[in-house]
Design an enzyme around this catalytic site. Structure first.
Site, PDB file in Angstrom:
ATOM      1  N   ARG A   1     -10.556  -0.008   8.490  1.00 15.74           N
ATOM      2  CA  ARG A   1      -9.860  -1.571   8.582  1.00 15.74           C
ATOM      3  C   ARG A   1     -10.847  -2.382   9.264  1.00 15.74           C
ATOM      4  O   ARG A   1     -10.558  -3.594   9.740  1.00 15.74           O
ATOM      5  CB  ARG A   1      -8.767  -1.195   9.897  1.00 15.74           C
ATOM      6  CG  ARG A   1      -7.506  -1.497   9.161  1.00 15.74           C
ATOM      7  CD  ARG A   1      -6.273  -1.184  10.321  1.00 15.74           C
ATOM      8  NE  ARG A   1      -5.174  -1.802   9.812  1.00 15.74           N
ATOM      9  CZ  ARG A   1      -3.836  -1.407   9.327  1.00 15.74           C
ATOM     10  NH1 ARG A   1      -4.212  -0.037   8.884  1.00 15.74           N
ATOM     11  NH2 ARG A   1      -3.087  -1.919   9.065  1.00 15.74           N
TER      12      ARG A   1
ATOM     13  N   ARG B   1      11.561  -5.844   4.891  1.00 16.65           N
ATOM     14  CA  ARG B   1      11.191  -4.442   4.641  1.00 16.65           C
ATOM     15  C   ARG B   1      12.029  -3.402   5.176  1.00 16.65           C
ATOM     16  O   ARG B   1      12.423  -3.567   6.663  1.00 16.65           O
ATOM     17  CB  ARG B   1       9.761  -4.178   4.905  1.00 16.65           C
ATOM     18  CG  ARG B   1       9.204  -3.009   4.415  1.00 16.65           C
ATOM     19  CD  ARG B   1       7.874  -2.965   4.499  1.00 16.65           C
ATOM     20  NE  ARG B   1       7.164  -2.845   5.754  1.00 16.65           N
ATOM     21  CZ  ARG B   1       5.853  -2.541   5.621  1.00 16.65           C
ATOM     22  NH1 ARG B   1       4.931  -2.608   4.733  1.00 16.65           N
ATOM     23  NH2 ARG B   1       5.425  -2.631   6.827  1.00 16.65           N
TER      24      ARG B   1
ATOM     25  N   LYS C   1       0.771  -1.232   0.065  1.00 19.41           N
ATOM     26  CA  LYS C   1      -0.215   0.079  -0.012  1.00 19.41           C
ATOM     27  C   LYS C   1       0.794   1.272  -0.100  1.00 19.41           C
ATOM     28  O   LYS C   1       0.498   2.097  -0.795  1.00 19.41           O
ATOM     29  CB  LYS C   1      -0.931   0.003   1.293  1.00 19.41           C
ATOM     30  CG  LYS C   1      -1.911  -1.147   1.328  1.00 19.41           C
ATOM     31  CD  LYS C   1      -2.938  -1.110   2.310  1.00 19.41           C
ATOM     32  CE  LYS C   1      -2.316  -1.181   3.711  1.00 19.41           C
ATOM     33  NZ  LYS C   1      -2.086  -2.517   4.116  1.00 19.41           N
TER      34      LYS C   1
ATOM     35  N   ARG D   1      -0.819  -8.953  13.031  1.00 20.55           N
ATOM     36  CA  ARG D   1      -1.239  -8.031  12.087  1.00 20.55           C
ATOM     37  C   ARG D   1      -1.882  -8.748  10.845  1.00 20.55           C
ATOM     38  O   ARG D   1      -3.206  -8.516  10.366  1.00 20.55           O
ATOM     39  CB  ARG D   1      -0.270  -7.088  11.365  1.00 20.55           C
ATOM     40  CG  ARG D   1       0.209  -6.085  12.450  1.00 20.55           C
ATOM     41  CD  ARG D   1       1.692  -5.814  12.136  1.00 20.55           C
ATOM     42  NE  ARG D   1       2.044  -5.100  10.888  1.00 20.55           N
ATOM     43  CZ  ARG D   1       3.069  -5.118  10.110  1.00 20.55           C
ATOM     44  NH1 ARG D   1       4.052  -5.517  10.490  1.00 20.55           N
ATOM     45  NH2 ARG D   1       3.095  -4.481   9.014  1.00 20.55           N
TER      46      ARG D   1
ATOM     47  N   ARG E   1      10.837  -1.412  10.616  1.00 23.95           N
ATOM     48  CA  ARG E   1       9.735  -0.825  11.530  1.00 23.95           C
ATOM     49  C   ARG E   1       9.833  -2.000  12.661  1.00 23.95           C
ATOM     50  O   ARG E   1       9.797  -3.091  12.198  1.00 23.95           O
ATOM     51  CB  ARG E   1       8.335  -1.008  10.727  1.00 23.95           C
ATOM     52  CG  ARG E   1       7.673   0.308  10.168  1.00 23.95           C
ATOM     53  CD  ARG E   1       6.593   0.366   9.440  1.00 23.95           C
ATOM     54  NE  ARG E   1       5.666  -0.470   9.831  1.00 23.95           N
ATOM     55  CZ  ARG E   1       4.223  -0.909   9.285  1.00 23.95           C
ATOM     56  NH1 ARG E   1       4.036   0.107   8.056  1.00 23.95           N
ATOM     57  NH2 ARG E   1       3.285  -1.239  10.000  1.00 23.95           N
TER      58      ARG E   1
HETATM   59  P1  ADP Z   1       0.242  -2.311   7.798  1.00 30.18           P
HETATM   60  O1  ADP Z   1       1.655  -2.498   7.329  1.00 30.18           O
HETATM   61  O2  ADP Z   1       0.213  -3.483   9.115  1.00 30.18           O
HETATM   62  O3  ADP Z   1      -0.641  -2.266   6.973  1.00 30.18           O
HETATM   63  P2  ADP Z   1       0.223   0.413   8.902  1.00 30.18           P
HETATM   64  O4  ADP Z   1       1.218   1.062   9.040  1.00 30.18           O
HETATM   65  O5  ADP Z   1      -1.213   0.761   8.142  1.00 30.18           O
HETATM   66  O6  ADP Z   1       0.383  -1.141   8.945  1.00 30.18           O
HETATM   67  O7  ADP Z   1      -0.572   0.353  10.470  1.00 30.18           O
HETATM   68  C1  ADP Z   1       0.429   0.318  11.769  1.00 30.18           C
HETATM   69  C2  ADP Z   1      -0.720  -0.018  12.860  1.00 30.18           C
HETATM   70  O8  ADP Z   1      -1.328   1.238  13.169  1.00 30.18           O
HETATM   71  C3  ADP Z   1      -1.562  -1.110  12.816  1.00 30.18           C
HETATM   72  O9  ADP Z   1      -0.842  -2.389  13.130  1.00 30.18           O
HETATM   73  C4  ADP Z   1      -2.403  -0.498  13.923  1.00 30.18           C
HETATM   74  O10 ADP Z   1      -1.858  -0.799  15.245  1.00 30.18           O
HETATM   75  C5  ADP Z   1      -2.583   0.989  13.633  1.00 30.18           C
HETATM   76  N1  ADP Z   1      -3.674   1.275  12.586  1.00 30.18           N
HETATM   77  C6  ADP Z   1      -3.428   1.931  11.462  1.00 30.18           C
HETATM   78  N2  ADP Z   1      -4.557   1.915  10.934  1.00 30.18           N
HETATM   79  C7  ADP Z   1      -5.454   1.807  11.693  1.00 30.18           C
HETATM   80  C8  ADP Z   1      -7.050   1.697  11.944  1.00 30.18           C
HETATM   81  N3  ADP Z   1      -7.823   2.207  10.641  1.00 30.18           N
HETATM   82  N4  ADP Z   1      -7.530   1.355  12.902  1.00 30.18           N
HETATM   83  C9  ADP Z   1      -6.891   0.951  13.871  1.00 30.18           C
HETATM   84  N5  ADP Z   1      -5.736   0.909  14.085  1.00 30.18           N
HETATM   85  C10 ADP Z   1      -4.937   1.397  13.029  1.00 30.18           C
END
Ligand code: ADP
Ligand code: ZN
Length: 227
Positions: free
Chosen positions: A98, A132, A23, A176, A165
């Protein structure tokens, strides 16, 4: 007479896919081409944790575990960020919604023109996430096995330092992915039912370079008159 194609000026889109589906990689490449602001929830949270801000203190424990931040917190951040999108610009949501509840809340805030869906098999995701790397300065995404920077540890785009990360470790990755399957994946059926158009990009091998796939996605958006 010269013909003008009608092009949508303010695209409202969601980029959707499992953690590690790409993404961030797609968003950073599509941003300029689509004239959108990318709103990346995870980036906002990580930055606030780094700054140790009020928001950062609220979300830290969730982000570290790969658990979902409570909806009220997320929704407030989203509304605030949407208000900052410059007039005349669209937006691309990365990491929101999400959950089904978040999707329903979003409906009360704005419509959505299209969903960009990144469809990547689990085996690829797990291997990708563990290797990554991300630029500290501009957020560009690399991979020490499959998408190397020209100079090790240094961002091609801005010269910033690359880091891993904290939640890209095997234990948290597992969590996740589980959260994605249980809470987020059902949104595909939800938006299909709502008849929101999808543009789908599939990845079949570990080292498929993103640029041709991003180009293909843009083509598909053009066909829909969305780019
Ligand atoms: P990923 O690579 O897992 O898609 P992101 O960078 O989008 O990770 O998100 C990292 C973390 O931020 C998630 O694991 C969660 O803890 C939190 N997070 C991000 N977006 C949301 C959301 N829409 N609702 C709840 N928690 C979120
Ligand atoms: Zn950079």
């Amino acid at each position: 007479m010269k013909r003008h194609l009608k092009v949508k000026s303010k695209l409202k889109a969601i980029i959707f896919g499992a953690p590690g589906a790409g993404k961030g990689t797609y968003s950073s490449r599509l941003q300029a081409k689509l004239g959108v602001d990318v709103i990346a929830m995870g980036d906002i949270f990580r930055e606030s944790v780094k700054q140790n801000s009020v928001l950062g203190k609220k979300v830290k424990s969730y982000v570290e575990k790969g658990a979902l931040v409570p909806d009220d917190v997320v929704v407030e951040v989203l509304k605030d960020r949407l208000n900052k999108v410059p007039k005349g610009k669209g937006f691309l949501l990365d990491g929101f919604p999400r959950t089904l509840d978040q999707a329903k809340t979003l409906e009360g805030i704005t419509g959505i023109d299209v969903i960009l869906l990144l469809d990547v098999p689990d085996e690829i995701i797990i291997q990708r996430l563990s290797s990554r790397r991300i630029c500290k300065k501009c957020g560009d995404v690399y991979n020490i096995r499959f998408l190397k920077s020209k100079v090790e540890g240094v961002c091609d785009k801005c010269g910033g330092e690359l880091y891993q990360r904290a939640d890209d470790n095997p234990e948290v990755i597992k969590n996740r992915l589980q959260v994605y399957k249980n809470q987020t994946e059902p949104l595909i059926a939800y938006y299909t039912k709502k008849k929101i158009p999808f543009v789908i990009s599939g990845t079949k091998s570990l080292d498929s370079p993103p640029d041709p796939m991003v180009a293909k996605m843009l083509e598909d958006l053009k066909k829909l008159k969305l780019a």
